[in-house]
Design a protein around this motif. Structure first.
Motif, PDB file in Angstrom:
ATOM      1  N   ALA A  44      76.810 -54.364 -15.928  1.00 28.47           N
ATOM      2  CA  ALA A  44      78.017 -54.133 -16.745  1.00 28.47           C
ATOM      3  C   ALA A  44      78.816 -55.429 -16.877  1.00 28.47           C
ATOM      4  N   GLN A  45      78.930 -56.179 -15.768  1.00 30.21           N
ATOM      5  CA  GLN A  45      79.646 -57.470 -15.828  1.00 30.21           C
ATOM      6  C   GLN A  45      78.930 -58.430 -16.770  1.00 30.21           C
ATOM      7  N   LEU A  46      77.614 -58.478 -16.622  1.00 34.15           N
ATOM      8  CA  LEU A  46      76.832 -59.390 -17.470  1.00 34.15           C
ATOM      9  C   LEU A  46      77.021 -59.014 -18.939  1.00 34.15           C
ATOM     10  N   ASN A  47      76.924 -57.722 -19.212  1.00 38.75           N
ATOM     11  CA  ASN A  47      77.009 -57.306 -20.605  1.00 38.75           C
ATOM     12  C   ASN A  47      78.396 -57.533 -21.190  1.00 38.75           C
ATOM     13  N   ALA A  80      68.941 -51.954 -19.051  1.00 41.51           N
ATOM     14  CA  ALA A  80      70.370 -51.826 -19.384  1.00 41.51           C
ATOM     15  C   ALA A  80      70.602 -52.129 -20.857  1.00 41.51           C
ATOM     16  N   GLN A  81      69.834 -53.057 -21.406  1.00 42.51           N
ATOM     17  CA  GLN A  81      70.031 -53.426 -22.808  1.00 42.51           C
ATOM     18  C   GLN A  81      69.481 -52.374 -23.784  1.00 42.51           C
ATOM     19  N   GLU A  82      68.672 -51.444 -23.274  1.00 40.40           N
ATOM     20  CA  GLU A  82      68.280 -50.303 -24.109  1.00 40.40           C
ATOM     21  C   GLU A  82      69.535 -49.529 -24.493  1.00 40.40           C
ATOM     22  N   LYS A  83      70.517 -49.511 -23.535  1.00 41.53           N
ATOM     23  CA  LYS A  83      71.761 -48.792 -23.782  1.00 41.53           C
ATOM     24  C   LYS A  83      72.778 -49.687 -24.488  1.00 41.53           C
TER      25      LYS A  83
END
Ligand code: SF4
Ligand code: SF4
Length: 376
Positions: A44-47, A80-83
């Motif tokens: 979440a932080q990265l995104n 995570a990037q799928e979401k």
């Protein structure tokens, strides 16, 4: 924007020009701090950092150490990037010895796989350790047989006493019946990174390398006449600028459009600067990626050089921290000027081939700053 995402600073090999030389390096003036062996931030932080820059395409290059030593993090990031859908392209720079451990549903999502290999069996195993060439070639073949259809780039690190032309031909048309024929290749000189100039015979070797560049240039055009543009990145990148006018600043993109996210969450201009506290540009929690570009750039001698526009400065790190004396730096720059002059020599022939539709403009396209530094 392109980000090198460090999955771990650790590596499972000890290559001659990397880990091997680090043991011989005298007390460095550069202060390196150790960084955690795994990323200390959440997806979440990265995104939330990446999405602040979402008005442009975002690409991630998994990098290390050896990135596949932390397969869980690679899987988590891709899942995570799928979401989130913030990242447009995933790439990986790997020594490929562990590529068989990443399930094919992840491998087949890569835009590009960059594989470290220095030529044929003898050269690669001498530099990277016995059995490395065999493992890499088997894993590249496995990836292909599992349905990977996009670009696989062989990345060579070259230095004396190897014979560049022979080694690159061993990747294009392998002599070994078990070899793999690469269509995309980038090479990088091991030069001006360590304080090793006086121990080496670079001056003689670079003369042979320059002759090999001429030989390879002639081979490149002869293949174009048959309709095949080999993706030899130093040639491809320069010809792209000469013919189509595409502008680059520093050609690896470091500090311009290419940054590194270190395992401690800090941001540096390039992967080799992980651990150099004084050159950090920010961190993923408090920095807006829009404010990163051009905080750290090349200075003299590059900015005063007649070839600055085409060369771009070769390497930000060695411009900031030159490890070689002026004589050695001049030998590198002379080889860059030779490379540029060889591309200018064949430019009219390439333009005729384009005009006659033997080759196409799209043969010279590539993802800008895709981990190929263009200038070796
Ligand atoms: S040729 Fe050398 S001095 Fe000139 S821009 Fe390139 S690296 Fe810098
Ligand atoms: S060429 Fe130099 S500045 Fe660019 S990525 Fe490589 S080490 Fe970093």
């Amino acid at each position: 924007m392109i980000y090198h995402l460090i999955t771990t600073p650790d590596c499972n090999l000890c290559c001659e020009y990397c880990c091997g030389k680090s043991f011989q390096e005298p007390e460095s003036k550069i202060k390196f701090e150790s960084v955690p062996s795994k990323p200390q931030f959440t997806q979440a932080q990265l995104n939330s950092f990446l999405k602040k820059d979402k008005d442009k395409p975002v690409s991630i290059i998994f990098y290390g150490g050896e990135p596949l030593l932390n397969i869980d993090f690679i899987k988590q990031t891709m899942d995570a990037q799928e979401k989130y859908k913030t990242v447009d392209n995933f790439l990986i720079q790997t020594n490929a010895t562990l590529l068989d451990k990443l399930p094919k549903k992840y491998v087949n999502r890569f835009h590009t796989i960059l594989v470290s290999i220095d030529g044929g069996r003898i050269t690669t195993n001498k530099n990277r350790g016995e059995g490395t060439w065999e493992k890499v070639i088997n894993n590249v073949k496995l990836v292909k047989s599992n349905g990977f259809k996009k670009e696989i780039i062989a990345r060579m690190t070259i230095e004396e006493p190897t014979h560049f032309f022979e080694d690159i031909m061993d990747l294009i048309n392998p002599k070994d019946e078990n070899g793999f024929s690469f269509n995309s290749i980038h090479w990088q000189l091991d030069a001006n990174m360590w304080h090793d100039y006086k121990k080496r015979n670079f001056s003689n070797w670079i003369r042979e390398y320059n002759l090999d560049i001429t030989k390879l240039t002639d081979f490149w055009v002869s293949e174009m006449k048959k309709g095949r543009v080999l993706r030899l990145y130093p040639f491809l990148g320069l010809m792209n600028s000469l013919i189509f006018g595409n502008k680059f600043y520093l050609r690896c993109g470091s500090g311009v459009s290419n940054f590194t996210i270190i395992s401690n969450g800090k941001i540096s201009a390039c992967p080799i600067m992980q651990g150099i506290n004084e050159k950090y540009l920010g961190d993923i929690n408090s920095t807006n990626p829009k404010n990163l570009s051009f905080k750290l750039t090349c200075s003299s001698p590059c900015t005063k050089c007649s070839e600055f526009e085409l060369c771009g400065g070769r390497c930000l790190y060695s411009n900031l921290y030159p490890a070689w004396p002026k004589k050695g730096v001049n030998e590198i720059c002379d080889s860059i000027k030779h490379l540029i002059s060889e591309m200018k020599r064949i430019q009219p022939e390439v333009e005729v081939l384009l005009k006659n539709k033997v080759i196409k403009k799209k043969d010279f396209d590539f993802l800008k700053y895709n981990c190929c530094e263009i200038i070796p």
